[in-house]
Enzyme design. Structure first.
Site, PDB file in Angstrom:
ATOM      1  N   THR A 125     -14.051 -17.704 -75.199  1.00 29.29           N
ATOM      2  CA  THR A 125     -14.396 -17.971 -73.799  1.00 29.29           C
ATOM      3  C   THR A 125     -15.598 -17.140 -73.358  1.00 29.29           C
ATOM      4  O   THR A 125     -15.854 -16.061 -73.922  1.00 29.29           O
ATOM      5  CB  THR A 125     -13.185 -17.635 -72.882  1.00 29.29           C
ATOM      6  OG1 THR A 125     -13.625 -17.624 -71.521  1.00 29.29           O
ATOM      7  CG2 THR A 125     -12.593 -16.264 -73.170  1.00 29.29           C
ATOM      8  N   ASP A 126     -16.292 -17.631 -72.325  1.00 27.56           N
ATOM      9  CA  ASP A 126     -17.404 -16.844 -71.743  1.00 27.56           C
ATOM     10  C   ASP A 126     -16.889 -15.562 -71.075  1.00 27.56           C
ATOM     11  O   ASP A 126     -17.657 -14.650 -70.794  1.00 27.56           O
ATOM     12  CB  ASP A 126     -18.217 -17.681 -70.748  1.00 27.56           C
ATOM     13  CG  ASP A 126     -17.411 -18.245 -69.577  1.00 27.56           C
ATOM     14  OD1 ASP A 126     -16.174 -18.089 -69.554  1.00 27.56           O
ATOM     15  OD2 ASP A 126     -18.025 -18.862 -68.678  1.00 27.56           O
ATOM     16  N   GLU A 127     -15.583 -15.512 -70.788  1.00 26.91           N
ATOM     17  CA  GLU A 127     -15.039 -14.353 -70.067  1.00 26.91           C
ATOM     18  C   GLU A 127     -15.065 -13.074 -70.894  1.00 26.91           C
ATOM     19  O   GLU A 127     -14.923 -11.979 -70.348  1.00 26.91           O
ATOM     20  CB  GLU A 127     -13.614 -14.642 -69.579  1.00 26.91           C
ATOM     21  CG  GLU A 127     -13.582 -15.823 -68.618  1.00 26.91           C
ATOM     22  CD  GLU A 127     -12.335 -15.878 -67.757  1.00 26.91           C
ATOM     23  OE1 GLU A 127     -11.716 -14.830 -67.518  1.00 26.91           O
ATOM     24  OE2 GLU A 127     -11.983 -16.988 -67.318  1.00 26.91           O
ATOM     25  N   TYR A 150      -6.223 -11.304 -69.735  1.00 28.75           N
ATOM     26  CA  TYR A 150      -6.583 -12.542 -70.451  1.00 28.75           C
ATOM     27  C   TYR A 150      -7.859 -12.340 -71.254  1.00 28.75           C
ATOM     28  O   TYR A 150      -7.887 -12.568 -72.465  1.00 28.75           O
ATOM     29  CB  TYR A 150      -6.760 -13.696 -69.445  1.00 28.75           C
ATOM     30  CG  TYR A 150      -7.490 -14.890 -70.043  1.00 28.75           C
ATOM     31  CD1 TYR A 150      -6.891 -15.683 -71.011  1.00 28.75           C
ATOM     32  CD2 TYR A 150      -8.802 -15.213 -69.643  1.00 28.75           C
ATOM     33  CE1 TYR A 150      -7.572 -16.766 -71.587  1.00 28.75           C
ATOM     34  CE2 TYR A 150      -9.480 -16.294 -70.208  1.00 28.75           C
ATOM     35  CZ  TYR A 150      -8.861 -17.060 -71.181  1.00 28.75           C
ATOM     36  OH  TYR A 150      -9.540 -18.120 -71.742  1.00 28.75           O
ATOM     37  N   LYS A 154      -8.576 -12.300 -75.334  1.00 30.26           N
ATOM     38  CA  LYS A 154      -9.484 -13.239 -76.016  1.00 30.26           C
ATOM     39  C   LYS A 154     -10.553 -12.473 -76.797  1.00 30.26           C
ATOM     40  O   LYS A 154     -10.907 -12.847 -77.915  1.00 30.26           O
ATOM     41  CB  LYS A 154     -10.140 -14.184 -75.001  1.00 30.26           C
ATOM     42  CG  LYS A 154      -9.208 -15.181 -74.342  1.00 30.26           C
ATOM     43  CD  LYS A 154      -8.569 -16.171 -75.297  1.00 30.26           C
ATOM     44  CE  LYS A 154      -9.523 -17.211 -75.821  1.00 30.26           C
ATOM     45  NZ  LYS A 154      -8.822 -18.220 -76.660  1.00 30.26           N
TER      46      LYS A 154
HETATM   47  N1  NAD Z   1     -10.016 -24.338 -69.804  1.00 30.29           N
HETATM   48  C1  NAD Z   1     -11.132 -23.635 -69.774  1.00 30.29           C
HETATM   49  O1  NAD Z   1     -11.935 -23.756 -68.827  1.00 30.29           O
HETATM   50  C2  NAD Z   1     -11.479 -22.707 -70.909  1.00 30.29           C
HETATM   51  C3  NAD Z   1     -12.747 -22.100 -70.891  1.00 30.29           C
HETATM   52  C4  NAD Z   1     -13.090 -21.260 -71.961  1.00 30.29           C
HETATM   53  C5  NAD Z   1     -12.202 -21.075 -72.997  1.00 30.29           C
HETATM   54  N2  NAD Z   1     -10.971 -21.662 -72.985  1.00 30.29           N
HETATM   55  C6  NAD Z   1     -10.089 -21.424 -74.145  1.00 30.29           C
HETATM   56  O2  NAD Z   1      -9.853 -22.697 -74.742  1.00 30.29           O
HETATM   57  C7  NAD Z   1      -8.530 -22.775 -75.281  1.00 30.29           C
HETATM   58  C8  NAD Z   1      -7.814 -23.979 -74.692  1.00 30.29           C
HETATM   59  O3  NAD Z   1      -7.779 -23.857 -73.266  1.00 30.29           O
HETATM   60  P1  NAD Z   1      -6.983 -24.914 -72.366  1.00 30.29           P
HETATM   61  O4  NAD Z   1      -7.530 -24.816 -71.004  1.00 30.29           O
HETATM   62  O5  NAD Z   1      -6.921 -26.203 -73.053  1.00 30.29           O
HETATM   63  O6  NAD Z   1      -5.537 -24.248 -72.395  1.00 30.29           O
HETATM   64  P2  NAD Z   1      -4.107 -24.831 -72.003  1.00 30.29           P
HETATM   65  O7  NAD Z   1      -3.389 -23.709 -71.346  1.00 30.29           O
HETATM   66  O8  NAD Z   1      -4.241 -26.136 -71.259  1.00 30.29           O
HETATM   67  O9  NAD Z   1      -3.437 -25.175 -73.424  1.00 30.29           O
HETATM   68  C9  NAD Z   1      -3.083 -24.197 -74.343  1.00 30.29           C
HETATM   69  C10 NAD Z   1      -2.268 -24.877 -75.430  1.00 30.29           C
HETATM   70  O10 NAD Z   1      -1.904 -23.894 -76.413  1.00 30.29           O
HETATM   71  C11 NAD Z   1      -0.515 -24.053 -76.729  1.00 30.29           C
HETATM   72  N3  NAD Z   1      -0.006 -22.754 -77.178  1.00 30.29           N
HETATM   73  C12 NAD Z   1       0.122 -21.610 -76.455  1.00 30.29           C
HETATM   74  N4  NAD Z   1       0.614 -20.608 -77.225  1.00 30.29           N
HETATM   75  C13 NAD Z   1       0.783 -21.135 -78.477  1.00 30.29           C
HETATM   76  C14 NAD Z   1       1.229 -20.600 -79.707  1.00 30.29           C
HETATM   77  N5  NAD Z   1       1.621 -19.331 -79.812  1.00 30.29           N
HETATM   78  N6  NAD Z   1       1.264 -21.412 -80.792  1.00 30.29           N
HETATM   79  C15 NAD Z   1       0.888 -22.720 -80.710  1.00 30.29           C
HETATM   80  N7  NAD Z   1       0.451 -23.281 -79.544  1.00 30.29           N
HETATM   81  C16 NAD Z   1       0.396 -22.499 -78.453  1.00 30.29           C
HETATM   82  C17 NAD Z   1       0.119 -24.531 -75.438  1.00 30.29           C
HETATM   83  O11 NAD Z   1       1.383 -25.141 -75.644  1.00 30.29           O
HETATM   84  C18 NAD Z   1      -0.954 -25.491 -74.933  1.00 30.29           C
HETATM   85  O12 NAD Z   1      -0.771 -26.766 -75.495  1.00 30.29           O
HETATM   86  C19 NAD Z   1      -7.861 -21.443 -74.923  1.00 30.29           C
HETATM   87  O13 NAD Z   1      -7.870 -20.626 -76.061  1.00 30.29           O
HETATM   88  C20 NAD Z   1      -8.728 -20.862 -73.815  1.00 30.29           C
HETATM   89  O14 NAD Z   1      -8.724 -19.451 -73.869  1.00 30.29           O
HETATM   90  C21 NAD Z   1     -10.588 -22.472 -71.953  1.00 30.29           C
END
Ligand code: NAD
Length: 338
Positions: A125-127, A150, A154
């Site tokens: 993530t950018d964070e 968080y 990450k």
């Molecule tokens: N949404 C954003 O804007 C954003 C931006 C930058 C980075 N990210 C990163 O992208 C990734 C996906 O984000 P998202 O928004 O789709 O998240 P989300 O919360 O919608 O989905 C996360 C998924 O991971 C699964 N999960 C959680 N713990 C698990 C484990 N121990 N084993 C297997 N599965 C597990 C959950 O069941 C869920 O399906 C994350 O790693 C997040 O840090 C998200």
């Protein structure tokens, strides 16, 4: 191409699965997901019966199960979306964030190393770069300055990936996307929360007046960026994925209200979140040099997202707990409860 998508039942992962199966007739996809509150098979309902799709319930922290699944599926690439993702939750209860985003990533790397998986793409993530308020946009080799449990978790996951490349030559690539938006995003996040509350004419709480800046990227544009990196990225490298679309949270909420024909009087300033970063910003030359560009203009992506939520109440309605329409922030509620 055989792709194992860990965390593929969440927001970004499920959109990526949809993208892969739609774009590549020869793609075979296995989603490996623990189905936490954020992971749902409903997110995959339109691909679930596709012959090229498989789902396995599992935790990335469970080495034995992962090992078994990888051995039988033999993926060409593993993409790791699995994570605990909501900053507010990480402030109230950090432990699950460390368990999945740090220890879980460690187990996934270990299994990938032992089974000599040809490629692993980890979604960061950018964070991790922290608050860029008085700093230029971060490039991939800038130092990490995470602010929340968080982002610290990450950043730790990223460091483990880097170490596994340096030490074991595990071919891992890291992607650092900015804020994604689009269909199937859990209602606790800014854009869906604003749409659903506005639909009910409920006040829209904005931390500290909403002056924080974020860089927004449509989730299908991110799927293309990931596809590009899977094909043309170099192992051991990290790639920022900016949206080139910086907006204050206030601007985002105003745009949603305007598109929905709702009054700005719904906006309600609430006490800021502890440690709230004012700005995230990244440079993007590295991914641009691979030939990727985001395609979806902000107003088009936002309009489509609003339309999706308005047309899919069956998806979000069951997710609204009693606290969804509460007026207080989590810290106000906690303070009042002692
Ligand atoms: N949404 C954003 O804007 C954003 C931006 C930058 C980075 N990210 C990163 O992208 C990734 C996906 O984000 P998202 O928004 O789709 O998240 P989300 O919360 O919608 O989905 C996360 C998924 O991971 C699964 N999960 C959680 N713990 C698990 C484990 N121990 N084993 C297997 N599965 C597990 C959950 O069941 C869920 O399906 C994350 O790693 C997040 O840090 C998200």
């Amino acid at each position: 191409m055989r792709v194992l998508v860990a965390g593929g039942a969440g927001f970004m992962g499920s959109n990526f699965v949809r993208y892969l199966l739609g774009r590549y007739p020869d793609a075979e996809v296995l989603v490996y997901d623990k189905l936490t509150y954020a992971g749902r098979l409903d997110n995959l309902r339109d691909v679930y019966w596709d012959k090229r799709f498989r789902f396995v319930l599992g935790d990335i922290g469970d080495e034995e199960r992962l090992m078994e699944v990888i051995k039988s599926f033999e993926p060409d690439v593993i993409v790791n979306f699995a994570g605990e993702t909501h900053v507010d939750r990480s402030i109230n209860e950090p432990a699950p964030f460390l368990e999945t985003n740090v220890v879980g990533v460690f187990h996934l790397l270990e299994v990938a190393r032992r089974l000599e998986v040809p490629r692993l793409v980890h979604i960061s993530t950018d964070e991790v770069y922290g608050d860029r308020w008085n700093l230029p946009p971060a490039s991939e080799d800038d130092c990490f300055r995470p602010s929340s449990p968080y982002s610290a978790s990450k950043a730790s996951g990223d460091l483990l990936c880097q170490a596994y490349w340096r030490t074991y030559r595990l071919p891992v690539i890291i992607l650092r996307p900015s804020n994604n938006y689009g269909p199937y995003q859990y209602p606790e996040k800014l854009i869906p929360r604003t749409i659903i509350r506005a639909l009910h004419d409920k006040p829209i709480p904005l931390y500290g007046g909403g002056w924080q800046k974020r860089d927004w990227l449509y989730v299908m544009d991110f799927a293309e960026a990931l596809d590009t990196v899977m094909r043309r990225g170099s192992p051991g490298e990290a790639y920022n994925v900016p949206g080139f679309n910086e907006k204050t949270n206030l601007e985002v909420v105003r745009d949603i209200l305007r598109l929905m024909g709702k009054p700005e009087t719904l906006i309600k300033t609430v006490e800021d979140r502890p440690g709230h970063d004012r700005r995230y910003a990244m440079r993007g030359e590295k991914i641009l040099s691979l030939g990727w560009r985001p395609k979806t203009p902000w107003h088009k992506g936002l309009r489509e997202t609003i339309e999706w939520y308005l047309g899919n109440e069956w998806w979000w309605r069951p997710l609204l707990g009693d606290e969804f329409f509460a007026e207080d922030t989590p810290w106000e509620t906690r303070r009042q409860n002692g």
